[in-house]
Scaffold this motif. Structure first.
Motif, mmCIF file in Angstrom:
data_model
loop_
_atom_site.group_PDB
_atom_site.id
_atom_site.type_symbol
_atom_site.label_atom_id
_atom_site.label_comp_id
_atom_site.label_asym_id
_atom_site.label_seq_id
_atom_site.Cartn_x
_atom_site.Cartn_y
_atom_site.Cartn_z
ATOM 1 N N TYR A 23 -3.342 -11.294 4.633
ATOM 2 C CA TYR A 23 -4.712 -10.834 3.214
ATOM 3 C C TYR A 23 -3.291 -11.651 2.238
ATOM 4 O O TYR A 23 -4.266 -11.929 0.819
ATOM 5 C CB TYR A 23 -3.461 -9.528 3.551
ATOM 6 C CG TYR A 23 -4.601 -8.770 2.881
ATOM 7 C CD1 TYR A 23 -6.142 -7.896 2.838
ATOM 8 C CD2 TYR A 23 -3.955 -8.206 1.367
ATOM 9 C CE1 TYR A 23 -6.706 -7.101 1.650
ATOM 10 C CE2 TYR A 23 -4.539 -7.294 0.195
ATOM 11 C CZ TYR A 23 -5.348 -6.761 0.071
ATOM 12 O OH TYR A 23 -6.156 -6.105 -0.426
ATOM 13 N N CYS A 24 -2.277 -11.245 1.916
ATOM 14 C CA CYS A 24 -1.358 -11.878 0.561
ATOM 15 C C CYS A 24 -1.635 -13.412 0.459
ATOM 16 O O CYS A 24 -2.145 -13.697 -0.399
ATOM 17 C CB CYS A 24 -0.328 -11.397 0.799
ATOM 18 S SG CYS A 24 0.685 -9.205 1.005
ATOM 19 N N CYS A 25 -2.214 -14.197 1.759
ATOM 20 C CA CYS A 25 -1.450 -15.154 1.039
ATOM 21 C C CYS A 25 -3.340 -15.711 0.455
ATOM 22 O O CYS A 25 -4.014 -16.793 -0.038
ATOM 23 C CB CYS A 25 -1.515 -16.380 2.158
ATOM 24 S SG CYS A 25 -0.231 -16.274 3.138
ATOM 25 N N VAL A 26 -4.338 -15.388 1.406
ATOM 26 C CA VAL A 26 -6.033 -15.258 0.693
ATOM 27 C C VAL A 26 -6.290 -14.519 -0.577
ATOM 28 O O VAL A 26 -6.742 -15.540 -1.239
ATOM 29 C CB VAL A 26 -7.033 -14.633 1.935
ATOM 30 C CG1 VAL A 26 -7.662 -14.005 1.442
ATOM 31 C CG2 VAL A 26 -6.888 -15.604 3.335
ATOM 32 N N GLU A 87 -3.413 -6.463 -9.914
ATOM 33 C CA GLU A 87 -3.699 -7.360 -9.000
ATOM 34 C C GLU A 87 -4.672 -7.365 -7.647
ATOM 35 O O GLU A 87 -4.129 -5.742 -7.874
ATOM 36 C CB GLU A 87 -2.030 -7.189 -8.861
ATOM 37 C CG GLU A 87 -0.929 -8.414 -9.440
ATOM 38 C CD GLU A 87 0.100 -8.549 -9.233
ATOM 39 O OE1 GLU A 87 0.781 -7.241 -8.235
ATOM 40 O OE2 GLU A 87 1.752 -8.780 -10.056
ATOM 41 N N VAL A 88 -4.283 -7.279 -6.785
ATOM 42 C CA VAL A 88 -5.506 -6.766 -5.385
ATOM 43 C C VAL A 88 -4.010 -6.257 -4.813
ATOM 44 O O VAL A 88 -2.690 -6.286 -4.456
ATOM 45 C CB VAL A 88 -4.815 -7.931 -4.863
ATOM 46 C CG1 VAL A 88 -5.973 -7.770 -3.378
ATOM 47 C CG2 VAL A 88 -5.769 -8.929 -4.679
ATOM 48 N N PRO A 89 -4.612 -4.163 -4.721
ATOM 49 C CA PRO A 89 -4.107 -3.796 -4.131
ATOM 50 C C PRO A 89 -3.753 -4.254 -2.266
ATOM 51 O O PRO A 89 -4.219 -4.619 -1.665
ATOM 52 C CB PRO A 89 -5.223 -2.364 -3.650
ATOM 53 C CG PRO A 89 -5.517 -3.021 -4.649
ATOM 54 C CD PRO A 89 -5.911 -4.437 -5.185
ATOM 55 N N PHE A 90 -2.262 -3.894 -2.330
ATOM 56 C CA PHE A 90 -2.229 -3.991 -0.619
ATOM 57 C C PHE A 90 -3.329 -3.176 0.246
ATOM 58 O O PHE A 90 -3.291 -2.139 -0.010
ATOM 59 C CB PHE A 90 -0.391 -3.949 -0.491
ATOM 60 C CG PHE A 90 0.679 -4.497 -0.893
ATOM 61 C CD1 PHE A 90 0.518 -5.543 0.018
ATOM 62 C CD2 PHE A 90 0.886 -4.727 -2.148
ATOM 63 C CE1 PHE A 90 1.145 -6.540 -0.645
ATOM 64 C CE2 PHE A 90 1.957 -5.700 -2.821
ATOM 65 C CZ PHE A 90 2.169 -6.105 -2.230
ATOM 66 N N PRO A 91 -3.111 -3.548 1.161
ATOM 67 C CA PRO A 91 -3.634 -2.641 2.696
ATOM 68 C C PRO A 91 -3.622 -0.963 2.558
ATOM 69 O O PRO A 91 -4.445 -0.258 2.809
ATOM 70 C CB PRO A 91 -3.860 -3.212 3.596
ATOM 71 C CG PRO A 91 -3.651 -5.195 3.260
ATOM 72 C CD PRO A 91 -2.208 -4.589 2.125
ATOM 73 N N ARG A 92 -2.038 -0.996 2.393
ATOM 74 C CA ARG A 92 -1.625 0.327 2.508
ATOM 75 C C ARG A 92 -2.714 1.345 1.396
ATOM 76 O O ARG A 92 -2.472 2.684 1.447
ATOM 77 C CB ARG A 92 0.029 0.729 2.633
ATOM 78 C CG ARG A 92 0.227 -0.375 1.306
ATOM 79 C CD ARG A 92 2.215 0.049 1.880
ATOM 80 N NE ARG A 92 3.134 -0.711 0.793
ATOM 81 C CZ ARG A 92 3.006 -1.317 0.724
ATOM 82 N NH1 ARG A 92 3.113 -2.582 1.883
ATOM 83 N NH2 ARG A 92 4.273 -3.118 -0.077
ATOM 84 N N ASP A 93 -2.785 0.340 0.257
ATOM 85 C CA ASP A 93 -2.739 1.276 -1.087
ATOM 86 C C ASP A 93 -4.537 1.970 -0.433
ATOM 87 O O ASP A 93 -4.666 2.152 -1.704
ATOM 88 C CB ASP A 93 -2.600 0.298 -2.243
ATOM 89 C CG ASP A 93 -1.752 0.390 -2.404
ATOM 90 O OD1 ASP A 93 -0.536 1.062 -2.134
ATOM 91 O OD2 ASP A 93 -1.105 -0.903 -3.514
ATOM 92 N N VAL A 305 -11.066 -3.105 -6.303
ATOM 93 C CA VAL A 305 -11.815 -2.766 -4.670
ATOM 94 C C VAL A 305 -12.553 -3.994 -4.461
ATOM 95 O O VAL A 305 -13.409 -4.292 -2.962
ATOM 96 C CB VAL A 305 -12.866 -1.616 -4.514
ATOM 97 C CG1 VAL A 305 -14.162 -1.494 -3.691
ATOM 98 C CG2 VAL A 305 -12.378 -0.743 -5.386
ATOM 99 N N ARG A 306 -13.332 -5.180 -5.208
ATOM 100 C CA ARG A 306 -13.847 -5.849 -4.852
ATOM 101 C C ARG A 306 -13.422 -7.251 -4.670
ATOM 102 O O ARG A 306 -13.528 -8.137 -3.953
ATOM 103 C CB ARG A 306 -15.059 -6.716 -6.133
ATOM 104 C CG ARG A 306 -16.010 -5.502 -6.057
ATOM 105 C CD ARG A 306 -17.271 -6.060 -7.254
ATOM 106 N NE ARG A 306 -18.034 -4.549 -7.055
ATOM 107 C CZ ARG A 306 -19.283 -4.576 -7.504
ATOM 108 N NH1 ARG A 306 -19.400 -5.393 -8.677
ATOM 109 N NH2 ARG A 306 -20.346 -3.422 -7.616
ATOM 110 N N LYS A 307 -11.233 -7.338 -5.129
ATOM 111 C CA LYS A 307 -11.262 -8.489 -4.702
ATOM 112 C C LYS A 307 -10.974 -8.569 -3.159
ATOM 113 O O LYS A 307 -10.738 -9.267 -2.046
ATOM 114 C CB LYS A 307 -9.919 -9.163 -5.402
ATOM 115 C CG LYS A 307 -10.111 -9.059 -6.777
ATOM 116 C CD LYS A 307 -8.829 -9.238 -7.309
ATOM 117 C CE LYS A 307 -8.852 -9.649 -8.856
ATOM 118 N NZ LYS A 307 -7.176 -9.862 -9.252
#
Length: 875
Positions: A23-26, A87-93, A305-307
């Motif tokens: 997720y973070c790499c993409v 920044e893109v939120p982490f999946p847990r957020d 959200v769209r990121k």
């Protein structure tokens, strides 16, 4: 610098991403915007992929945000745009975001529901208030009427008290029933006709307009309504009236019969309206506070959200390792950016907290890579002009760098006017100077956005138009006398031809200047055309000859340059066969005929001066006789000695180039095919085993790429090659990775198809040389049209105001100049500018690019968050 003239070198790379770090790499790759992911699951339904649930959750959050955005826009609250790139939120957020959006949506829905109910109640009370007011007016008018007509007070009281028919006793006086209500004002005429027809004229309708428009509680629109009261007799008519009211969606309200009751009810209604208005104001204030708080952060929420949605959509393109701990992706990326891509992968791994690094592995492939041309804000517009014709094939020459100069120049040749060029330049300079402010405003006008994206094209077009306007010496159809005319309007009186008296100069409408008189012609004008031509009667004849020859010269040079660029492609792709059997005969054919025509034009300009110009022969007749080998006309003098022999030699060379292009190449391709086939049969029993075609084999040109997948995952691919190549398909069946079985090359060759294709190309090129040269005459035609339109506009409009030599003429000149300016911008700048733009575009797409540009590639579409950052959410 070399990459500007060709697309970037691309490579296919394989990414191995740990599940916890994927997720973070993409996300980091999206911020970088340099890789294009390939779909490794083309046969898997989109609803069966691993991250489909996460995509759905993002879509649901996006839906809630769109609802909130719609409410914000409906309330006319500006959405704050700070340009922040969160920044893109982490999946847990995601859970916190979902809860927050759910809370806001529910709160807004509850407010809207309550507000709608309050508004509906408010509308009903308002309508009832107007009904009570208007019906009281009706009865007051009736009382006044009866006072005037009848003096009997008992009859007046009886006629003013309206009772239901059920309450009337036998022998009692006639009593009428009534209903009151509200209806949309536009339905009144139809409503009245329907009542009359259905009730056969046995009802009495009174209506009055409500002055203030009422607000619809559902749509929020203003609606104009009218109050009506209908009098009738009997239950049957009462039922009919109520059904008609239902059909016309009229709202009926209970209305008391006595004035005292109506007055008491009106007082109660007004009290309730005041209380309800207070509640509505408080509800609207609360709604505004909620929406204003959301407007400050909704753009950041949209981006987050769209990121997230883009990341999960990209992860669905990847394969999952059998251990479920690794995701495998394949990406196209520029070779020059591999280091930055690896750094982004390292950064993503660190953010995720994973200890296992992500791996990038370059792959060898026979597939054609996408075309990626690096651009900046200056070159982007010109690259878009080229891409509109077709995306360039991989690594072929890119016409955009040359178009930066040739496109505005050819435009200016057709548009050349010093004054109009300055106006166009000023408009472009304004857009360039204020580009940051205009970009921040995000104008929604599509036409202005398109013009703004080409601001640097317009800037160069304006600058080149200023230059060509100086060459033509044309400024709003008037000549500029910058250096004084080289023609002497006062000839030397020592010449017998120069006896121009003062009386002759006053009365003669036309005088002729003889360039052969000593002292009359003082050498060439320093730059451009002498201003004396603007008052000459043969101005059009002179300019037509000059512009026609200039168009031919520019066109042939432009086409020869295009053929020369094809040589660079042949050299880069290592196609010597195309050089010897394509480029060389093409260049000889065009240079021996049309290049020679350019030399003739330049030679005639240099060889004949003012004294000998009358004896100069016609180039058109010479050129036609050159093709016909007709030199019998002794009245047509030769331009130079040895002209006949040279022209015959050039025509023969051009004729020999036709079979050279037509037949030699198919024959050589067939010989190479037979030689390869013989070697393969001799050495390997009819099947050649190896690692693909050699450099010599690459001379068998290919046009189409075949790609098939067998049930076992094997792939049948073939190579592309360059323009004007032929249908010789070298296919390779690639064995499985675990196997060491070498490649098997199967060659297909159809001599008939090759001959037909080469014949089409040869005919197209030879005839195209003629038609394309004629097509460049549009440079002359459009330039003539622009100059004549400008002159007509000056003569028919501006000249009218300048002719009135009085105080009224000065006042008239103000209005005339306003009309002249408007017509100049609308006709000469916009309409003529667009016409010249389209013709310059056609000259590049058809006459120039078809000499070297294939344009059969596909564009590099990297995974990037740039579109989301710019706020173009709907793209």
């Amino acid at each position: 610098m070399g990459e500007l003239f060709r697309s970037e070198e691309m490579t296919l790379a394989q990414l191995f991403l740990q599940s916890e770090a994927a997720y973070c790499c993409v996300s980091e790759l999206g911020e970088l915007g340099k890789v294009q992911f390939r779909d490794l699951n083309p046969d898997v339904n989109v609803f069966q992929r691993k991250f489909v649930n996460e995509v759905r959750r993002c879509e649901e959050m996006d839906r809630k945000l769109r609802f909130v955005e719609k409410e914000i826009k409906k309330a006319s609250i500006p959405i704050l745009d700070t340009g922040e790139n969160p920044e893109v939120p982490f999946p847990r957020d995601m859970i916190d975001l979902e809860a927050n959006f759910e809370k806001i949506e529910n709160e807004l829905k509850e407010i809207n529901t309550n507000q709608e109910a309050l508004k509906r109640n408010f509308l009903e009370l308002t309508e009832l208030k107007f009904i009570l007011r208007k019906t009281q007016q009706f009865f007051d008018e009736a009382q006044l009427h009866h006072h005037q007509q009848m003096a009997d007070p008992d009859l007046l009281e009886e006629s003013s008290s309206l009772l239901e028919p059920s309450e009337m006793g036998r022998g009692a006086p006639l009593r009428l029933g009534f209903v009151a209500g509200v209806i949309n004002r536009e339905r009144i005429p139809t409503f009245e006709r329907m009542l009359w027809r259905v009730c056969r004229g046995n009802v009495f309708l009174r209506q009055a307009e409500i002055e203030n428009p009422l607000e619809d509680p559902v749509t929020g629109d203003s609606v104009h309504k009218s109050v009506f009261i209908i009098f009738f007799q009997g239950d049957q008519l009462k039922n009919r009236v109520k059904k008609i009211c239902e059909g016309f969606r009229a709202s009926l309200y209970p209305c008391p019969e006595t004035p005292q009751e109506r007055k008491e009810m009106a007082a109660g209604v007004n009290t309730r309206i005041d209380d309800l208005q207070m509640v509505l104001n408080q509800t609207e204030d609360h709604r505004q506070r909620v929406l204003q708080a959301a407007a400050k952060t909704i753009r950041v929420w949209f981006i987050k959200v769209r990121k997230m949605k883009a990341i999960y959509h990209t992860l669905n393109l990847c394969n999952i390792d059998v251990t479920q701990k690794c995701l495998i992706a394949e990406v196209w990326c520029p070779v020059a950016d591999l280091d930055s891509i690896q750094f982004a992968l390292r950064r993503g791994t660190e953010h995720s907290g994973s200890t296992v690094p992500s791996i990038l592995n370059r792959m060898q492939t026979n597939q054609t890579p996408p075309t990626y041309n690096k651009t900046n804000k200056f070159t982007d517009g010109f690259q878009n002009l080229v891409d509109a014709y077709g995306i360039g094939s991989y690594r072929e020459i890119n016409p955009a760098p040359y178009t930066i100069i040739t496109f505005p120049f050819l435009f200016a040749v057709m548009f050349g006017d010093f004054g109009h060029g300055i106006l166009m330049t000023l408009f472009a300079v304004w857009m360039v100077v204020r580009e940051s402010r205009i970009l921040s405003q995000k104008a929604e006008n599509e036409l202005f956005t398109m013009v703004f994206s080409g601001r640097y094209i317009i800037l160069l077009m304006g600058l080149f138009s200023v230059y060509t306007g100086l060459i033509y010496n044309d400024c709003f159809s008037k000549a500029l006398n910058l250096f004084g005319s080289s023609w002497s309007v006062r000839p030397m009186f020592t010449s017998p031809k120069a006896n121009w008296t003062e009386d002759l100069l006053k009365h003669a409408p036309v005088l002729q200047l003889d360039p052969d008189v000593n002292g009359v012609f003082n050498g060439p004008y320093p730059i451009g055309i002498d201003p004396i031509w603007s008052i000459a009667t043969n101005k059009l004849t002179f300019l037509n000859s000059f512009k026609m020859k200039m168009s031919v010269i520019l066109g042939i040079i432009h086409m020869l340059f295009g053929v020369t660029l094809s040589l660079l492609n042949h050299i880069y792709f290592k196609k010597p066969l195309n050089i010897y059997l394509g480029f060389i005969p093409e260049m000889i054919f065009m240079a021996s005929l049309f290049g020679y025509l350019v030399i003739l034009i330049l030679f005639k300009w240099c060889a004949y001066d003012a004294a000998t110009s009358k004896s100069a022969p016609s180039l058109l007749i010479h050129f036609i006789n050159m093709f016909l080998f007709n030199y019998s006309d002794k009245s047509l003098p030769m331009l130079y000695s040895g002209q006949k022999g040279l022209q015959c030699f050039l025509v023969v060379c051009a004729i020999l180039c036709v079979p050279w292009m037509l037949a030699v190449k198919p024959i050589m391709l067939r010989q190479q095919y037979l030689r390869r086939k013989h070697l393969g049969t001799h050495n390997f029993g009819g099947i050649r085993v190896g690692n693909g075609p050699t450099e010599e084999d690459a001379e068998i040109i290919q046009h189409d790429q075949l790609s098939m997948h067998s049930e076992e995952g094997e792939e049948l691919t073939s190579q592309f090659s360059y323009q004007q190549d032929f249908l010789v398909i070298s296919s390779a069946e690639v064995a499985k990775e675990e196997s060491d079985v070498p490649m098997v090359t199967v060659e297909l060759f159809d001599f008939g198809d090759v001959v037909v294709h080469q014949a089409i190309h040869t005919i197209e090129y030879c005839l195209g040389c003629i038609s394309n040269t004629a097509s460049y005459l549009r440079l002359w035609a459009l330039s003539l049209a622009h100059a004549q339109l400008s002159e007509v506009l000056w003569t028919m409009v501006m000249h009218v105001g300048l002719n009135v030599r009085s105080l009224g003429g000065g006042i008239l000149l103000v209005f005339v100049f306003a009309a002249f300016s408007t017509l100049t911008i609308a006709i000469l700048l916009i309409m003529e500018g667009l016409s010249a733009f389209l013709h310059a575009l056609r000259l590049h797409w058809v006459e120039f690019q078809n000499k070297f540009y294939v344009g059969t590639g596909f564009k590099f579409m990297p995974f990037s968050f740039e579109i989301i950052r710019e706020g173009r959410f709907d793209d």
